[in-house]
Design an enzyme around this catalytic site. Structure first.
Site, PDB file in Angstrom:
ATOM      1  N   ARG A 102       0.785  -1.219   0.026  1.00  0.00           N
ATOM      2  CA  ARG A 102       0.093  -0.144  -0.168  1.00  0.00           C
ATOM      3  C   ARG A 102       0.895   1.216  -0.068  1.00  0.00           C
ATOM      4  NH1 ARG A 102      -5.558   1.357   3.424  1.00  0.00           N
ATOM      5  NH2 ARG A 102      -6.052  -0.082   1.615  1.00  0.00           N
ATOM      6  N   HIS A 129      -6.943   0.546  -6.806  1.00  0.00           N
ATOM      7  CA  HIS A 129      -7.229  -0.343  -5.628  1.00  0.00           C
ATOM      8  C   HIS A 129      -7.889  -1.660  -6.299  1.00  0.00           C
ATOM      9  CE1 HIS A 129      -7.496  -1.594  -1.676  1.00  0.00           C
ATOM     10  NE2 HIS A 129      -8.438  -0.977  -1.092  1.00  0.00           N
ATOM     11  N   GLN A 132      -9.933  -4.048  -3.933  1.00  0.00           N
ATOM     12  CA  GLN A 132     -11.332  -3.710  -3.460  1.00  0.00           C
ATOM     13  C   GLN A 132     -12.066  -3.963  -4.648  1.00  0.00           C
ATOM     14  OE1 GLN A 132     -12.120  -2.192  -0.479  1.00  0.00           O
ATOM     15  NE2 GLN A 132     -14.012  -2.510  -1.394  1.00  0.00           N
ATOM     16  N   ASP A 218     -16.973   6.607  -2.160  1.00  0.00           N
ATOM     17  CA  ASP A 218     -15.647   6.762  -1.277  1.00  0.00           C
ATOM     18  C   ASP A 218     -15.489   8.084  -0.552  1.00  0.00           C
ATOM     19  OD1 ASP A 218     -13.080   5.982  -0.372  1.00  0.00           O
ATOM     20  OD2 ASP A 218     -12.158   6.218  -2.445  1.00  0.00           O
ATOM     21  N   CYS A 256     -16.169   1.696   0.033  1.00  0.00           N
ATOM     22  CA  CYS A 256     -15.017   0.678   0.163  1.00  0.00           C
ATOM     23  C   CYS A 256     -14.712   0.594   1.883  1.00  0.00           C
ATOM     24  CB  CYS A 256     -13.943   1.203  -0.579  1.00  0.00           C
ATOM     25  SG  CYS A 256     -13.555   2.921  -0.203  1.00  0.00           S
ATOM     26  N   ARG A 284     -13.222  -8.919   0.862  1.00  0.00           N
ATOM     27  CA  ARG A 284     -11.905  -8.490   0.559  1.00  0.00           C
ATOM     28  C   ARG A 284     -11.051 -10.016   0.685  1.00  0.00           C
ATOM     29  NH1 ARG A 284      -9.698  -3.473   0.827  1.00  0.00           N
ATOM     30  NH2 ARG A 284      -8.125  -4.463   0.381  1.00  0.00           N
TER      31      ARG A 284
HETATM   32  N1   CP Z   1     -11.049  -0.467   1.705  1.00  0.00           N
HETATM   33  C1   CP Z   1      -9.911  -0.361   2.155  1.00  0.00           C
HETATM   34  O1   CP Z   1      -8.979  -0.763   1.771  1.00  0.00           O
HETATM   35  O2   CP Z   1      -9.776  -0.367   3.847  1.00  0.00           O
HETATM   36  P1   CP Z   1      -8.330   0.088   4.625  1.00  0.00           P
HETATM   37  O3   CP Z   1      -8.026   1.129   4.374  1.00  0.00           O
HETATM   38  O4   CP Z   1      -9.080  -0.199   5.898  1.00  0.00           O
HETATM   39  O5   CP Z   1      -7.580  -1.129   4.109  1.00  0.00           O
HETATM   40  N1  NVA Z   2     -10.034   6.793  -1.602  1.00  0.00           N
HETATM   41  C1  NVA Z   2      -9.490   6.221  -0.296  1.00  0.00           C
HETATM   42  C2  NVA Z   2      -9.769   4.557  -0.092  1.00  0.00           C
HETATM   43  C3  NVA Z   2      -9.239   4.053   1.257  1.00  0.00           C
HETATM   44  C4  NVA Z   2      -9.390   2.599   1.082  1.00  0.00           C
HETATM   45  C5  NVA Z   2      -7.843   6.754   0.371  1.00  0.00           C
HETATM   46  O1  NVA Z   2      -7.169   6.749  -0.726  1.00  0.00           O
HETATM   47  O2  NVA Z   2      -7.786   7.247   1.200  1.00  0.00           O
END
Ligand code: CP
Ligand code: NVA
Length: 299
Positions: A102, A129, A132, A218, A256, A284
């Site tokens: 990430r 993502h 997701q 989101d 999400c 997930r």
């Molecule tokens: N939806 C998602 O990726 O959640 P987190 O940021 O908690 O991993």
């Molecule tokens: N768009 C959000 C998604 C989190 C899962 C972010 O990047 O923070």
């Protein structure tokens, strides 16, 4: 069916046929099917940003598969103290069976994939993502229908961009409403068009949700965007998924998570029967377990 790709950096790294098979496998694993291929395997998990779902679903998933996942936060490894990403990639590739990362910059996950001698999975970048999206498509398949029309209402970044391409691959129709300055990268619509989905984005949420089976949103302030909070809140005025926007529709609601109640979605909507968000979160793990065995496992 092993995947043709070495890495999973965005949803269209797999073919539509592979995506369909992954979702079948995810459903079977959710129903209890097991796979021995990752017994004793290790997944390294690099996190530059916080996470609840991604961290816990991958770690629990690897345990269920008989393997092990290792959390590598920014303060835990030398990457956070100046070691170059490509060096980190080369070293991790000598130890682990796969890396999930990430990161902020999408180019960084591409560097990781180039230098690590093992499969790399994108666990969210600013652009994409795809894990997701796997869960989202499984959820739509289970609870609505693959003939669904989904309205994306909100920011046009990572979650939305991967979802539009993945939906196109799965034959799901999509409407997109974003504020003018926060639209999706036009290349997303080109990629969706390659799979037969013609998207004409709008700045009108009400037009997008008309006739939708699902409304998906989101957060407005993504991780790393806290310094532009005020201008984003102003730009997203009118884009909240609330009972007024949903009035006259039977649409389900996807998110999400994490959700910021009172900003992009209201508490009453998230707590209502419309919300598919808990299924999305659970899925997930099932979707990723299917991905892990097909990407990391050897026949
Ligand atoms: N939806 C998602 O990726 O959640 P987190 O940021 O908690 O991993
Ligand atoms: N768009 C959000 C998604 C989190 C899962 C972010 O990047 O923070």
């Amino acid at each position: 069916m092993p995947l043709a790709t070495d890495d999973f950096l965005d949803i269209d790294d797999v073919t539509p046929a592979e995506l369909d098979a992954l979702l079948d496998r995810a459903a079977a694993m959710k129903a209890g099917e097991t796979d021995p291929r990752l017994a004793d395997a290790t997944l390294g998990m690099i996190f530059e940003k916080p996470s609840t779902r991604t961290r816990v679903s991958f770690e629990t998933g690897m345990t269920r598969l008989g393997g092990h996942a290792m959390f590598l936060g920014p303060d835990d490894i030398q990457l956070g103290h100046g070691e170059p990403l490509k060096d980190t990639a080369r070293v991790l590739g000598r130890y682990v069976d796969g890396v999930m990362a990430r990161l902020f910059d999408h180019e960084d996950v591409e560097v990781l994939a180039e230098y690590a001698d093992c499969p790399v999975i994108n666990g969210l970048t600013d652009e994409a993502h795809p894990c997701q999206t796997l869960a989202d498509l499984l959820t739509i398949r289970e609870t609505v229908s693959e003939d669904a029309t989904v309205a994306w209402v909100g920011d046009g970044n990572n979650v939305g961009q991967s979802f539009v391409v993945g939906a196109a691959m799965a034959g799901i129709d999509v409407e997109v409403a974003t504020p003018a300055d926060y639209g999706m990268n036009p290349s997303v619509f080109d990629r969706a068009a390659e799979f037969g989905l013609d998207v004409e984005p709008t700045t009108d949420p009400e037009a997008a949700v008309e006739g939708a089976d699902v409304v998906y949103t989101d957060v407005w302030i993504s991780m790393g965007q806290e310094d532009v909070r005020d201008e984003k809140l102003a730009a997203f005025d009118g884009f909240q998924v609330n009972s007024d926007l949903l009035a006259g529709t039977d649409a389900k609601v996807m998110h999400c998570l994490p959700a910021h109640r009172g900003e992009e979605v209201t508490d009453d909507v998230l707590e209502s029967d419309r919300a598919l968000v808990w299924d999305q979160a659970e899925n997930r793990m099932h979707a990723q377990n299917a991905l892990l065995v097909e990407l990391l496992g050897e026949e």
